[in-house]
Design an enzyme around this catalytic site. Structure first.
Site, PDB file in Angstrom:
ATOM      1  N   HIS A 229       0.805  -1.229   0.000  1.00 53.02           N
ATOM      2  CA  HIS A 229       0.000   0.000   0.000  1.00 53.02           C
ATOM      3  C   HIS A 229       0.832   1.271   0.000  1.00 53.02           C
ATOM      4  O   HIS A 229       0.485   2.235  -0.662  1.00 53.02           O
ATOM      5  CB  HIS A 229      -1.005   0.013   1.169  1.00 53.02           C
ATOM      6  CG  HIS A 229      -0.403   0.229   2.527  1.00 53.02           C
ATOM      7  ND1 HIS A 229       0.127  -0.790   3.271  1.00 53.02           N
ATOM      8  CD2 HIS A 229      -0.251   1.352   3.274  1.00 53.02           C
ATOM      9  CE1 HIS A 229       0.569  -0.295   4.420  1.00 53.02           C
ATOM     10  NE2 HIS A 229       0.354   0.998   4.450  1.00 53.02           N
ATOM     11  N   ASP A 230       1.942   1.287   0.722  1.00 48.73           N
ATOM     12  CA  ASP A 230       2.748   2.511   0.786  1.00 48.73           C
ATOM     13  C   ASP A 230       4.041   2.390  -0.011  1.00 48.73           C
ATOM     14  O   ASP A 230       5.001   3.104   0.263  1.00 48.73           O
ATOM     15  CB  ASP A 230       3.043   2.883   2.247  1.00 48.73           C
ATOM     16  CG  ASP A 230       1.984   3.827   2.813  1.00 48.73           C
ATOM     17  OD1 ASP A 230       1.244   4.446   2.014  1.00 48.73           O
ATOM     18  OD2 ASP A 230       1.903   3.949   4.055  1.00 48.73           O
ATOM     19  N   LYS A 233       5.881   5.414  -1.046  1.00 52.84           N
ATOM     20  CA  LYS A 233       6.699   6.208  -0.118  1.00 52.84           C
ATOM     21  C   LYS A 233       8.195   6.004  -0.360  1.00 52.84           C
ATOM     22  O   LYS A 233       9.009   6.751   0.171  1.00 52.84           O
ATOM     23  CB  LYS A 233       6.346   5.874   1.338  1.00 52.84           C
ATOM     24  CG  LYS A 233       5.073   6.543   1.826  1.00 52.84           C
ATOM     25  CD  LYS A 233       4.871   6.272   3.311  1.00 52.84           C
ATOM     26  CE  LYS A 233       3.574   6.886   3.816  1.00 52.84           C
ATOM     27  NZ  LYS A 233       3.242   6.394   5.171  1.00 52.84           N
ATOM     28  N   HIS A 258       2.617   9.932  -3.108  1.00 50.98           N
ATOM     29  CA  HIS A 258       2.965   8.506  -2.942  1.00 50.98           C
ATOM     30  C   HIS A 258       1.966   7.546  -3.597  1.00 50.98           C
ATOM     31  O   HIS A 258       2.395   6.521  -4.135  1.00 50.98           O
ATOM     32  CB  HIS A 258       3.348   8.146  -1.505  1.00 50.98           C
ATOM     33  CG  HIS A 258       2.239   7.942  -0.531  1.00 50.98           C
ATOM     34  ND1 HIS A 258       1.655   8.958   0.163  1.00 50.98           N
ATOM     35  CD2 HIS A 258       1.612   6.812  -0.109  1.00 50.98           C
ATOM     36  CE1 HIS A 258       0.721   8.486   0.975  1.00 50.98           C
ATOM     37  NE2 HIS A 258       0.668   7.165   0.823  1.00 50.98           N
ATOM     38  N   HIS A 282      -5.890   4.531  -1.567  1.00 53.92           N
ATOM     39  CA  HIS A 282      -6.166   4.447  -0.130  1.00 53.92           C
ATOM     40  C   HIS A 282      -6.253   5.797   0.567  1.00 53.92           C
ATOM     41  O   HIS A 282      -6.640   5.863   1.727  1.00 53.92           O
ATOM     42  CB  HIS A 282      -5.178   3.510   0.581  1.00 53.92           C
ATOM     43  CG  HIS A 282      -3.767   3.997   0.672  1.00 53.92           C
ATOM     44  ND1 HIS A 282      -2.913   4.016  -0.404  1.00 53.92           N
ATOM     45  CD2 HIS A 282      -3.037   4.467   1.718  1.00 53.92           C
ATOM     46  CE1 HIS A 282      -1.730   4.470  -0.026  1.00 53.92           C
ATOM     47  NE2 HIS A 282      -1.784   4.758   1.267  1.00 53.92           N
ATOM     48  N   HIS A 283      -5.891   6.891  -0.105  1.00 55.22           N
ATOM     49  CA  HIS A 283      -6.052   8.215   0.518  1.00 55.22           C
ATOM     50  C   HIS A 283      -7.185   9.024  -0.105  1.00 55.22           C
ATOM     51  O   HIS A 283      -7.305  10.224   0.146  1.00 55.22           O
ATOM     52  CB  HIS A 283      -4.735   8.989   0.494  1.00 55.22           C
ATOM     53  CG  HIS A 283      -3.717   8.439   1.445  1.00 55.22           C
ATOM     54  ND1 HIS A 283      -3.894   8.452   2.816  1.00 55.22           N
ATOM     55  CD2 HIS A 283      -2.530   7.808   1.232  1.00 55.22           C
ATOM     56  CE1 HIS A 283      -2.844   7.876   3.393  1.00 55.22           C
ATOM     57  NE2 HIS A 283      -2.006   7.471   2.449  1.00 55.22           N
TER      58      HIS A 283
HETATM   59  P1  C2E Z   1       0.657   7.220   7.818  1.00 52.22           P
HETATM   60  O1  C2E Z   1       1.441   7.643   9.023  1.00 52.22           O
HETATM   61  O2  C2E Z   1       0.705   5.772   7.449  1.00 52.22           O
HETATM   62  O3  C2E Z   1      -0.847   7.667   8.079  1.00 52.22           O
HETATM   63  C1  C2E Z   1      -1.919   7.174   7.296  1.00 52.22           C
HETATM   64  C2  C2E Z   1      -3.153   8.010   7.535  1.00 52.22           C
HETATM   65  O4  C2E Z   1      -3.549   7.903   8.918  1.00 52.22           O
HETATM   66  C3  C2E Z   1      -2.962   9.511   7.310  1.00 52.22           C
HETATM   67  O5  C2E Z   1      -3.073   9.856   5.944  1.00 52.22           O
HETATM   68  C4  C2E Z   1      -4.111  10.074   8.147  1.00 52.22           C
HETATM   69  O6  C2E Z   1      -5.352   9.897   7.486  1.00 52.22           O
HETATM   70  C5  C2E Z   1      -4.084   9.160   9.357  1.00 52.22           C
HETATM   71  N1  C2E Z   1      -3.174   9.756  10.361  1.00 52.22           N
HETATM   72  C6  C2E Z   1      -1.915   9.381  10.633  1.00 52.22           C
HETATM   73  N2  C2E Z   1      -1.388  10.164  11.612  1.00 52.22           N
HETATM   74  C7  C2E Z   1      -2.338  11.050  11.940  1.00 52.22           C
HETATM   75  C8  C2E Z   1      -2.415  12.112  12.914  1.00 52.22           C
HETATM   76  O7  C2E Z   1      -1.472  12.384  13.641  1.00 52.22           O
HETATM   77  N3  C2E Z   1      -3.594  12.805  13.006  1.00 52.22           N
HETATM   78  C9  C2E Z   1      -4.685  12.523  12.213  1.00 52.22           C
HETATM   79  N4  C2E Z   1      -5.799  13.238  12.351  1.00 52.22           N
HETATM   80  N5  C2E Z   1      -4.644  11.521  11.274  1.00 52.22           N
HETATM   81  C10 C2E Z   1      -3.490  10.794  11.146  1.00 52.22           C
HETATM   82  P2  C2E Z   1      -2.473  11.242   5.432  1.00 52.22           P
HETATM   83  O8  C2E Z   1      -2.854  12.351   6.370  1.00 52.22           O
HETATM   84  O9  C2E Z   1      -2.838  11.406   4.007  1.00 52.22           O
HETATM   85  O10 C2E Z   1      -0.901  11.064   5.573  1.00 52.22           O
HETATM   86  C11 C2E Z   1      -0.166  10.246   4.691  1.00 52.22           C
HETATM   87  C12 C2E Z   1       1.233  10.038   5.208  1.00 52.22           C
HETATM   88  O11 C2E Z   1       1.891  11.300   5.336  1.00 52.22           O
HETATM   89  C13 C2E Z   1       1.295   9.438   6.622  1.00 52.22           C
HETATM   90  O12 C2E Z   1       1.138   8.045   6.548  1.00 52.22           O
HETATM   91  C14 C2E Z   1       2.686   9.869   7.063  1.00 52.22           C
HETATM   92  O13 C2E Z   1       3.684   9.049   6.516  1.00 52.22           O
HETATM   93  C15 C2E Z   1       2.818  11.229   6.423  1.00 52.22           C
HETATM   94  N6  C2E Z   1       2.488  12.333   7.375  1.00 52.22           N
HETATM   95  C16 C2E Z   1       1.255  12.806   7.666  1.00 52.22           C
HETATM   96  N7  C2E Z   1       1.350  13.827   8.537  1.00 52.22           N
HETATM   97  C17 C2E Z   1       2.669  14.000   8.815  1.00 52.22           C
HETATM   98  C18 C2E Z   1       3.403  14.914   9.650  1.00 52.22           C
HETATM   99  O14 C2E Z   1       2.853  15.786  10.336  1.00 52.22           O
HETATM  100  N8  C2E Z   1       4.770  14.756   9.674  1.00 52.22           N
HETATM  101  C19 C2E Z   1       5.403  13.801   8.944  1.00 52.22           C
HETATM  102  N9  C2E Z   1       6.745  13.689   9.018  1.00 52.22           N
HETATM  103  N10 C2E Z   1       4.746  12.950   8.131  1.00 52.22           N
HETATM  104  C20 C2E Z   1       3.390  13.033   8.075  1.00 52.22           C
HETATM  105 FE    FE Z   2      -0.373   5.933   2.407  1.00 58.02          FE
END
Ligand code: C2E
Ligand code: FE
Ligand code: SIN
Ligand code: SIN
Length: 357
Positions: A229-230, A233, A258, A282-283
Site C-alpha cells: 500500500h505505501d 513512499k 505517494h 487508499h487516501h
Molecule cells: P501514515 O502515518 O501511514 O498515516 C496514514 C493516515 O492515517 C494519514 O493519511 C491520516 O489519514 C491518518 N493519520 C496518521 N497520523 C495522523 C495524525 O497524527 N492525526 C490525524 N488526524 N490523522 C493521522 P495522510 O494524512 O494522508 O498522511 C499520509 C502520510 O503522510 C502518513 O502516513 C505519514 O507518513 C505522512 N504524514 C502525515 N502527517 C505528517 C506529519 O505531520 N509529519 C510527517 N513527518 N509525516 C506526516
Molecule cells: Fe499511504
C-alpha cells in the site's frame, strides 16, 4: 542434449522489473546514491551485472566478473570469494587496482560496499552500494544493510525458482508473493515505528473484506495491495518521511504523490496490476476531498474504502516521528466521527462491529 539453463539467463524482464524496484527500496532506505546487483551464474562461475540504479552514465558493455584467482582483491569479486561484506571507505585509495576506473572518473563515487548474497549457503550474487561522499555507517545502518541484503537474496532466489517453475508450466504465484513480502518488510524497516504495521493492516483488511462479502481471487489481490500500500513512499525522501514535525506545504506536495508513485511503479508489472486499487486509492475520501484524484463515494474501489479505515486505525495507534500513539478508544471515536466524510459509512459500521466482537 540441451544445456541446462544458466541462473542468470533465467532472469526475465518481469523479474528485472522486480529487482529494479527492490534496488529503489534499498537506495531510499539506506539514503545512498547508487546501487547495483550482480547475479551469480554457477555454470560459468561469473558475476553478471544485472540491474543498477542511481548511476549517471548508461554503460553499453555490461560487466561480468569471473570468480577466479586474483579476484579476491576485487570489489564484488572479493566479497563473493571471501563470503564477506567488503567496505571500502574511499575507492580513490585503491584506484590503480580498479577495473571499473569509471566508478571514479565518471561517477565520482567515494565509498563502496559489496555485500555477497547467499541463500542456504549458495551464492546468489553481490549487492553493491555506492556513495559520492564518505560513508561512516553506524551499527544500526550496518544491521539494516544486512537485513536488506538478506531480503534481496531471497528475492533473487524466488525469482530464479519461479523462472524454473515457469519453464515447467507451473504456478508462479508463490515465488512472486515471497518477493513482494520481501519488499514490504523492507519498507516497514525503513519507517521503523511502523514495523509490523503492514502485517497488521493486511490481516485486519482481509477480515473486514471477508465480512463484507468479498471472495477468493479478489482477496488475493487485496492481500497484495495491502502489502504494497505505501510502496510509493519509496519515492519520498527520508527528510520528509522521518521528519519529527508537521510537514510544510511543499513537503505535503511530495508526500501526497505517494499513491501516484505506487501506480507508476506497479502498473508495469502485469500480475500486480489487479492489486493496484489499494496503493493508488487508499487516501481518497468518501466526500471527495482526498487525493490523488479526489474520487467520491462509490467511485472509490471498495477495497480501498475498506483499507482506508484500517490504515488510519493502525497508524493512529502507532508512534510516529511527529507524534505519540493515540489510545484505542480515542481512535475508535475518531473513526466514528469521520463516517460519511472521510470514510464509507457502511465500512465504518462493519468495522465497529468487528471491534465490538
Ligand atoms: P501514515 O502515518 O501511514 O498515516 C496514514 C493516515 O492515517 C494519514 O493519511 C491520516 O489519514 C491518518 N493519520 C496518521 N497520523 C495522523 C495524525 O497524527 N492525526 C490525524 N488526524 N490523522 C493521522 P495522510 O494524512 O494522508 O498522511 C499520509 C502520510 O503522510 C502518513 O502516513 C505519514 O507518513 C505522512 N504524514 C502525515 N502527517 C505528517 C506529519 O505531520 N509529519 C510527517 N513527518 N509525516 C506526516
Ligand atoms: Fe499511504
Ligand atoms: C544473461 O542473461 O546472462 C544476461 C543478464 C541477465 O539479463 O540476467
Ligand atoms: C570486482 O568488483 O571484483 C572487480 C571490478 C572492479 O574492480 O571494478
Amino acid at each position: 542434449v540441451s544445456p541446462a539453463p544458466s541462473a542468470t539467463a533465467a532472469i526475465s524482464s518481469d523479474i528485472k522489473t522486480v529487482l529494479d524496484v527492490l534496488l529503489e527500496a534499498i537506495i531510499s532506505s539506506l539514503n545512498i546514491d547508487a546501487a547495483s546487483l550482480l547475479l551469480y551464474n554457477p555454470t560459468t562461475n561469473m558475476l553478471i551485472f544485472t540491474v543498477e540504479r542511481g548511476f549517471r552514465s548508461q554503460r553499453e558493455e555490461k560487466l561480468s566478473i569471473s570468480l577466479g584467482k586474483g579476484f579476491a582483491e576485487g570489489l564484488a569479486g572479493g566479497a563473493a570469494l571471501e563470503r564477506k561484506t567488503r567496505f571500502v571507505p574511499d575507492i580513490n585509495k585503491i584506484s590503480q587496482k580498479l577495473i571499473r576506473k569509471w566508478l571514479i572518473s565518471e561517477e565520482d563515487f567515494v565509498s563502496y560496499f559489496g555485500v555477497p548474497l547467499f541463500v542456504k549457503g549458495n551464492l546468489k550474487g553481490v549487492l553493491e552500494i555506492f556513495h559520492r561522499t564518505m560513508l561512516n555507517p553506524d551499527r544500526e545502518w550496518l544491521d539494516f544493510l544486512d537485513a536488506l541484503a538478506g531480503q534481496t537474496a531471497i528475492a533473487i532466489d524466488s525469482a530464479q525458482v519461479n523462472e524454473g517453475l515457469r519453464r515447467a508450466n507451473l504456478d508462479l504465484t508463490l515465488a512472486y508473493d515471497a518477493t513482494i513480502e520481501g519488499w514490504s518488510r523492507a519498507m516497514d524497516l525503513r519507517d521503523r515505528d511502523t514495523e509490523d504495521h503492514t502485517k497488521r493492516v493486511t490481516d485486519l483488511t482481509l477480515r473486514l473484506a471477508r465480512q463484507m462479502g468479498i471472495k477468493n481471487d479478489d482477496l488475493v489481490h487485496i492481500r497484495r495491495g495491502c502489502l504494497l500500500h505505501d510502496i510509493g513512499k519509496l519515492g519520498v525522501p527520508n527528510e520528509i518521511l522521518l521528519k519529527p514535525a508537521k510537514l510544510t506545504d511543499e513537503e505535503w506536495i511530495i508526500m501526497r504523490q505517494h499513491p501516484q508513485m505506487a501506480f507508476d511503479m506497479i502498473s508495469p508489472i502485469e500480475y500486480l496490476r489487479p492489486a493496484l486499487d489499494i496503493p493508488f486509492c487508499h487516501h481518497e475520501k468518501w466526500d471527495g476531498t482526498g487525493y490523488p484524484r479526489g474520487l467520491k463515494a462509490g467511485q472509490i474501489p471498495l477495497s480501498a474504502r475498506i483499507f482506508a479505515v484500517v490504515d488510519v486505525w493502525d497508524a493512529l495507534q502507532s508512534d510516529r516521528p511527529y507524534r505519540n500513539a493515540w489510545k484505542r478508544e480515542e481512535v475508535l471515536e475518531y473513526i466514528r466521527s469521520l463516517s460519511g466524510s472521510h470514510f464509507d459509512p457502511l465500512v465504518v459500521q462493519q468495522f465497529l462491529d468487528i471491534m465490538n466482537q
